[in-house]
Design a protein around this motif. Structure first.
Motif, mmCIF file in Angstrom:
data_model
loop_
_atom_site.group_PDB
_atom_site.id
_atom_site.type_symbol
_atom_site.label_atom_id
_atom_site.label_comp_id
_atom_site.label_asym_id
_atom_site.label_seq_id
_atom_site.Cartn_x
_atom_site.Cartn_y
_atom_site.Cartn_z
ATOM 1 N N GLN A 9 1.931 -5.325 -8.471
ATOM 2 C CA GLN A 9 3.146 -4.722 -7.554
ATOM 3 C C GLN A 9 1.734 -3.678 -6.020
ATOM 4 N N TRP A 11 -1.060 -4.354 -5.443
ATOM 5 C CA TRP A 11 -1.586 -5.303 -4.834
ATOM 6 C C TRP A 11 -1.325 -6.229 -3.899
ATOM 7 N N HIS A 12 -0.096 -6.397 -4.510
ATOM 8 C CA HIS A 12 0.988 -7.626 -3.727
ATOM 9 C C HIS A 12 1.776 -6.232 -2.516
ATOM 10 N N SER A 17 -5.039 -10.312 -1.485
ATOM 11 C CA SER A 17 -5.527 -11.633 -2.269
ATOM 12 C C SER A 17 -5.747 -11.082 -3.693
ATOM 13 N N ASP A 41 -8.389 -9.579 -8.432
ATOM 14 C CA ASP A 41 -8.426 -9.318 -7.447
ATOM 15 C C ASP A 41 -9.468 -9.362 -5.985
ATOM 16 N N VAL A 102 -2.746 -15.636 -6.051
ATOM 17 C CA VAL A 102 -1.497 -15.603 -4.993
ATOM 18 C C VAL A 102 -1.721 -14.308 -3.935
ATOM 19 N N PRO A 104 -0.099 -12.914 -0.938
ATOM 20 C CA PRO A 104 1.195 -12.166 -0.750
ATOM 21 C C PRO A 104 1.984 -12.753 0.668
ATOM 22 N N ASP A 111 6.234 -13.658 -4.850
ATOM 23 C CA ASP A 111 6.924 -12.345 -4.235
ATOM 24 C C ASP A 111 7.854 -11.557 -4.627
ATOM 25 N N ILE A 114 6.946 -10.991 -8.408
ATOM 26 C CA ILE A 114 6.453 -9.950 -9.478
ATOM 27 C C ILE A 114 7.291 -8.466 -8.913
ATOM 28 N N THR A 115 8.100 -8.394 -7.504
ATOM 29 C CA THR A 115 9.219 -7.377 -7.204
ATOM 30 C C THR A 115 9.487 -6.903 -8.781
#
Length: 433
Positions: A9, A11-12, A17, A41, A102, A104, A111, A114-115
């Motif tokens: 989360q 990173w996102h 990426s 990452d 992935v 973002p 999306d 992950i949230t």
């Protein structure tokens, strides 16, 4: 992925990426269960694990390649009699790993997923790991009442083929794909959303194989789509009844095993947060009354440890608990206490089958004396019950080390018999570390 959700989360949220490698299939003595994940990452930072060290290096390289190419890949790590160490999985199992890049903001399902995972909201991620090339990597995120994302093939996706039963050429729509193909995908998407929602309700993770029309299929059939569905649900609950010194040790080991632990006792002088600082919740109430209030929050993963060994608390509680669909019920006490408890439970109307669900005296025979040793005994029995363990020393047998009930039933026959991994056009190839 749940273990690394907080970092993913982060990173996102920062727009960074990354690629996530997920264990999507195991057989033999593989070191991690389906759903175990490693992420890398764009800067090369790695979190998580898929094998406990056996193939981490090779998977790390796959993640870096996926970030660069933007393409998902399904890879098999196995072994062969000729060259057991070349492929990296030296523990003798077979591990299927799906690597997905992935970016973002690029995929609504990822999306949202992950949230949801990072916030603790129950969600199931259904990802295409095998099937028509343009569908691989497609994801839908499914909650109890909605879903995000769609199965969207690229304009060149070959859904029409002899294997699918469709003609080789179909008129394309301006948006890409074909009218027939899009109708198929609507049915397929509806089917996987229903399957994922059912698996979310059960807290189950695994593969689902469907035909393009959404019907369940065998993975050996042609023209199928294989999904990996990961159900992310709140931590399983451990309810510890009886605020005694042994309970403090059980609470600590319950937290270590990943449970959300509640201590309940009707005596306020004993049931205090100061005595049980590691517990998620300490409740002052009669055990049976508290259990009645929790019926909508317990499931097949819930563990009940009844440590009061006092009939006025135990019997009303066990009368209810042994009729509930929970995962484990254990009660502390001597064998004499156990015999008396069984007689009382019969008097209140429980059947022999219901009484037979009770693990009493609680725990395995480890010769435990201290509260901490007793807690290890209790935890060992809970794990063995959940995983189908024999409770024998590993040195006493020669079968698979990892042999939980579900895997023993699901593994292919050749994998169960210790045969080398077979290469085929329908399965990912072993990868040399």
């Amino acid at each position: 992925m749940q273990d690394i959700a907080e970092q993913l989360q982060a990173w996102h949220a920062s727009g960074r990426s990354f690629a996530v490698a997920t264990v999507v299939g195991v057989s033999g003595s593989a070191p991690r269960d389906p759903g175990a994940a490693l992420a890398v990452d764009a800067a090369g930072e790695a979190i998580g694990s898929v094998s406990g060290g056996c193939v981490e290096g090779a998977v790390y390289e796959l993640c870096q390649a996926a970030i660069e190419s933007g393409e998902p890949v399904l890879e098999r790590f196995g072994y062969s009699d000729e060259d057991a160490f070349a492929v990296g999985l030296t523990c003798g199992g077979i591990l299927d790993v799906f690597v997905q890049p992935v970016v973002p903001g690029a995929d609504p399902a990822l999306d949202a997923g992950i949230t949801y995972i990072a916030s603790g909201t129950p969600v199931a991620l259904a990802r295409v790991i095998a099937g028509p090339g343009g569908l691989v990597g497609s994801t839908v995120a499914v909650t109890a009442d909605t879903h995000h994302g769609a199965l969207s093939p690229s304009p060149t996706t070959a859904l029409a083929s002899p294997a699918t039963g469709l003609p080789a050429t179909l008129p394309r729509t301006p948006a890409g794909g074909t009218p027939v193909a899009r109708r198929l995908l609507v049915g397929l998407e509806r089917a996987i959303v229903a399957e994922a929602r059912a698996m979310l309700d059960a807290g189950r993770t695994g593969r689902v194989v469907l035909g393009l029309d959404g019907r369940p299929c065998d993975e050996r059939e042609q023209g199928t789509v294989t999904f990996f569905v990961e159900a992310y649900v709140p931590a399983p609950r451990m309810l510890v009844f009886g605020a005694i010194d042994f309970a403090a040790a059980v609470v600590r080991i319950g937290k270590f095993l990943g449970y959300h632990v509640t201590v309940c006792d009707a005596r306020p002088v004993f049931a205090t947060e100061r005595r049980f600082p590691e517990a998620d919740q300490v409740v002052v109430d009669w055990p049976h009354r508290y259990l009645d209030s929790q019926l909508d929050r317990i499931d097949g993963r819930t563990v009940l440890c009844v440590l009061t060994h006092d009939a006025k608390f135990d019997i009303p509680l066990l009368e209810r608990a042994l009729r509930l669909p929970v995962g484990y019920i254990g009660a502390m006490g001597s064998r004499r206490t156990h015999r008396d408890r069984e007689a009382r439970l019969r008097e209140v109307g429980l059947t022999e089958a219901e009484i037979g669900r009770l693990r009493s005296p609680i725990g395995l025979d480890l010769g435990a004396r201290t509260p901490e040793e007793t807690a290890v005994s209790v935890a060992a029995e809970i794990v063995a019950h959940r995983r189908g363990g024999s409770c024998l020393p590993l040195s006493a047998g020669n079968g698979p080390i990892h042999h939980d009930l579900a895997r023993a039933e699901d593994a292919p026959a050749d994998a169960r018999e210790g045969a080398p991994a077979k290469r085929s056009a329908e399965t990912p190839q072993p990868h040399a570390a």
